[in-house]
Design an enzyme around this catalytic site. Structure first.
Site, PDB file in Angstrom:
ATOM      1  N   SER A  36      35.950  -4.579 -55.545  1.00 26.85           N
ATOM      2  CA  SER A  36      35.884  -6.000 -55.915  1.00 26.85           C
ATOM      3  C   SER A  36      36.126  -6.098 -57.417  1.00 26.85           C
ATOM      4  CB  SER A  36      34.503  -6.565 -55.572  1.00 26.85           C
ATOM      5  OG  SER A  36      33.501  -5.762 -56.175  1.00 26.85           O
ATOM      6  N   SER A 124      29.867  -4.441 -37.296  1.00 30.73           N
ATOM      7  CA  SER A 124      31.271  -4.633 -36.933  1.00 30.73           C
ATOM      8  C   SER A 124      31.474  -4.453 -35.439  1.00 30.73           C
ATOM      9  CB  SER A 124      32.124  -3.596 -37.685  1.00 30.73           C
ATOM     10  OG  SER A 124      33.417  -3.523 -37.131  1.00 30.73           O
ATOM     11  N   TYR A 149      34.136   5.250 -40.379  1.00 31.45           N
ATOM     12  CA  TYR A 149      33.709   3.890 -40.794  1.00 31.45           C
ATOM     13  C   TYR A 149      32.869   3.263 -39.676  1.00 31.45           C
ATOM     14  CZ  TYR A 149      34.142  -1.174 -40.722  1.00 31.45           C
ATOM     15  OH  TYR A 149      33.872  -2.512 -40.605  1.00 31.45           O
ATOM     16  N   LYS A 153      28.599   2.287 -39.230  1.00 28.99           N
ATOM     17  CA  LYS A 153      28.026   0.991 -38.794  1.00 28.99           C
ATOM     18  C   LYS A 153      27.049   1.221 -37.632  1.00 28.99           C
ATOM     19  CE  LYS A 153      30.326  -1.725 -41.582  1.00 28.99           C
ATOM     20  NZ  LYS A 153      29.644  -2.442 -42.660  1.00 28.99           N
ATOM     21  N   ASN A 199      44.291  -3.689 -43.575  1.00 34.90           N
ATOM     22  CA  ASN A 199      44.187  -4.729 -42.553  1.00 34.90           C
ATOM     23  C   ASN A 199      45.417  -5.630 -42.513  1.00 34.90           C
ATOM     24  OD1 ASN A 199      40.737  -4.850 -43.404  1.00 34.90           O
ATOM     25  ND2 ASN A 199      41.591  -3.916 -41.596  1.00 34.90           N
TER      26      ASN A 199
HETATM   27  C1  WQD Z   1      44.464  -5.788 -36.616  1.00 37.97           C
HETATM   28  C2  WQD Z   1      45.717  -5.714 -35.758  1.00 37.97           C
HETATM   29  C3  WQD Z   1      46.790  -3.579 -35.787  1.00 37.97           C
HETATM   30  C4  WQD Z   1      48.014  -3.749 -39.998  1.00 37.97           C
HETATM   31  C5  WQD Z   1      39.372  -3.035 -38.477  1.00 37.97           C
HETATM   32  C6  WQD Z   1      37.966  -2.528 -38.317  1.00 37.97           C
HETATM   33  C7  WQD Z   1      37.020  -3.710 -38.266  1.00 37.97           C
HETATM   34  C8  WQD Z   1      37.158  -4.501 -39.517  1.00 37.97           C
HETATM   35  C9  WQD Z   1      38.612  -5.017 -39.623  1.00 37.97           C
HETATM   36  C10 WQD Z   1      36.707  -4.146 -41.834  1.00 37.97           C
HETATM   37  C11 WQD Z   1      45.817  -4.415 -34.966  1.00 37.97           C
HETATM   38  C12 WQD Z   1      47.693  -4.656 -36.400  1.00 37.97           C
HETATM   39  C13 WQD Z   1      47.457  -4.071 -38.772  1.00 37.97           C
HETATM   40  C14 WQD Z   1      49.420  -3.614 -40.124  1.00 37.97           C
HETATM   41  C15 WQD Z   1      49.650  -4.151 -37.794  1.00 37.97           C
HETATM   42  N1  WQD Z   1      36.792  -3.707 -40.613  1.00 37.97           N
HETATM   43  N2  WQD Z   1      48.261  -4.271 -37.694  1.00 37.97           N
HETATM   44  N3  WQD Z   1      50.189  -3.822 -39.002  1.00 37.97           N
HETATM   45  O1  WQD Z   1      41.842  -2.446 -36.830  1.00 37.97           O
HETATM   46  O2  WQD Z   1      41.344  -4.688 -35.678  1.00 37.97           O
HETATM   47  O3  WQD Z   1      39.739  -3.794 -37.354  1.00 37.97           O
HETATM   48  O4  WQD Z   1      39.468  -3.856 -39.634  1.00 37.97           O
HETATM   49  O5  WQD Z   1      36.594  -5.263 -42.223  1.00 37.97           O
HETATM   50  O6  WQD Z   1      35.698  -3.221 -38.159  1.00 37.97           O
HETATM   51  O7  WQD Z   1      37.859  -1.832 -37.088  1.00 37.97           O
HETATM   52  O8  WQD Z   1      41.955  -4.636 -38.115  1.00 37.97           O
HETATM   53  O9  WQD Z   1      43.639  -5.748 -39.517  1.00 37.97           O
HETATM   54  O10 WQD Z   1      43.679  -3.208 -39.342  1.00 37.97           O
HETATM   55  O11 WQD Z   1      44.398  -4.590 -37.387  1.00 37.97           O
HETATM   56  O12 WQD Z   1      50.378  -4.331 -36.800  1.00 37.97           O
HETATM   57  O13 WQD Z   1      49.993  -3.320 -41.197  1.00 37.97           O
HETATM   58  O14 WQD Z   1      46.848  -5.768 -36.607  1.00 37.97           O
HETATM   59  O15 WQD Z   1      47.546  -2.678 -34.979  1.00 37.97           O
HETATM   60  O16 WQD Z   1      46.400  -4.704 -33.696  1.00 37.97           O
HETATM   61  P1  WQD Z   1      41.296  -3.827 -36.887  1.00 37.97           P
HETATM   62  P2  WQD Z   1      43.445  -4.521 -38.678  1.00 37.97           P
END
Ligand code: WQD
Length: 337
Positions: A36, A124, A149, A153, A199
């Site tokens: 941050s 989470s 991670y 949790k 993400n």
């Molecule tokens: C979402 C969708 C990817 C990036 C994780 C943790 C959760 C929380 C959020 C922290 C999926 C797709 C992603 C990219 C893509 N943790 N994607 N291209 O994996 O659902 O959750 O992060 O805050 O606890 O488990 O989140 O945003 O990484 O992915 O296609 O460059 O987007 O395959 O389907 P996720 P994400």
């Protein structure tokens, strides 16, 4: 009496700080700025017109943490401190277990020493692990987590259960976040992870802003979803922040107990829908290509959040369009930073 927010300068923490201040609560933020930036603190003051105390510290440093409890009358703690990049956790498990689990233990031990027994934890949906169901309810047992991670949790949830069993005077809220996205409508605070985002939404934001060349959509061959791309329960970060206010009210009302809530919309969208909506509502182009699935990804999962609706009177109200507009507004207001 104040609410202590470890990690309160971070993405979820700063949005919750705004809502707490808007409710007239006194807060104290502690943060080490590992994920941050210090200017977020001024932005929180600018949005709310309220002031608050801040200590720059790593919550693993028990002596510094005790000083915060010595100098402030802390009535509750909402813990946002914790590393949260799934991919990074696979590469750096020791750092994740030390920071997330040992950090939580130091925090809880310090709370106990000062007689503060009200605690809300940022958990989470990942604690449900890989399972055949796609709609998650709180009654389900925690599953096999697929990365350090997620395991941190799940471990902290278990620690909290054991603490409550040992002393039912504790008042504990475990909030299982689904996929937080978006930003405060002012555009002054938002999601701004260091380095290449893990993400989806921060990645889209950087591609739309031409900081990155294109988005890789990890797989478009999932039979389980409407268009073959992954599907998630994306929820607006302000809805999520308000969920913390409601959970705190519940703990204050019940005095003691341990409560687990899913915070999600119950309405999953696919990656394709997110990308298409972001382009449409913001009139920007997000170049993308379909690539192989990402290891560890599940095709689809989403929240059953009936329990939060019934017990906390909380429902996510913001739309996918709101999430996309507010995210882009944040980029536009901060891109030269
Ligand atoms: C979402 C969708 C990817 C990036 C994780 C943790 C959760 C929380 C959020 C922290 C999926 C797709 C992603 C990219 C893509 N943790 N994607 N291209 O994996 O659902 O959750 O992060 O805050 O606890 O488990 O989140 O945003 O990484 O992915 O296609 O460059 O987007 O395959 O389907 P996720 P994400």
């Amino acid at each position: 009496m104040a609410i202590l927010l470890p990690g309160g300068a971070g993405y979820i923490g700063s949005h919750t700080a705004v809502e707490l201040l808007n409710q007239g609560k006194e807060i104290v933020i502690v943060d080490d700025f590992s994920n941050s930036k210090s200017e977020v603190l001024d932005k929180i003051k600018q949005i709310t017109g309220k002031d608050f105390k801040f200590y720059e510290l790593n919550y693993l440093d028990k002596e510094s943490l005790e000083k915060v409890f010595e100098e402030n009358d802390i009535e509750a703690v909402i813990n946002f401190a914790g590393y949260k990049a799934v991919g990074e956790s696979v590469k750096k498990p020791i750092e994740y277990y030390i920071n997330n689990v040992s950090g939580a233990l130091v925090l809880l031990d310090t709370m106990k020493k000062y007689g503060c027994k009200r605690f809300i934890f940022s958990s989470s949906a990942t604690v449900y692990g890989e399972r055949k169901e796609v709609e998650y309810t709180e009654e389900m047992k925690r599953g096999e987590t697929t990365n350090p991670y997620g395991t941190t949790k799940a471990m902290i949830e278990k620690i909290l259960e054991d603490i409550y069993t040992s002393d039912p005077e504790w008042s504990i809220g475990i909030l299982r976040y689904f996929n937080p996205v978006g930003a405060h409508e002012s555009g002054l605070i938002g999601e701004n992870p260091q380095g290449i985002p893990n993400n989806l939404m921060p990645f889209i934001m950087k591609v739309a802003n031409k900081e990155l060349d294109h988005l890789n959509i990890f797989g478009n061959d999932y039979q389980e979803t409407k268009d073959g791309t992954g599907a998630r329960d994306f929820l607006h970060v302000v809805d999520l922040a308000i969920g913390h206010i409601k959970a705190l009210e519940k703990l204050e009302q019940e005095k003691t107990g341990i409560y687990v809530y899913n915070l999600g919309t119950g309405n999953p969208y696919t990656v394709q829908e997110m990308v298409d909506t972001f382009q449409k509502v913001n009139h920007v182009v997000v170049p993308y290509q379909y690539t192989a699935r990402r290891a560890g990804d599940l095709p689809i999962y989403y929240a059953n959040s009936e329990k939060a609706k019934k017990e906390l009177n909380w429902v996510a109200t913001k739309t996918l369009e709101d999430m996309c507009k507010d995210s882009w507004n944040y980029v536009q207001k901060n891109s030269n930073k």
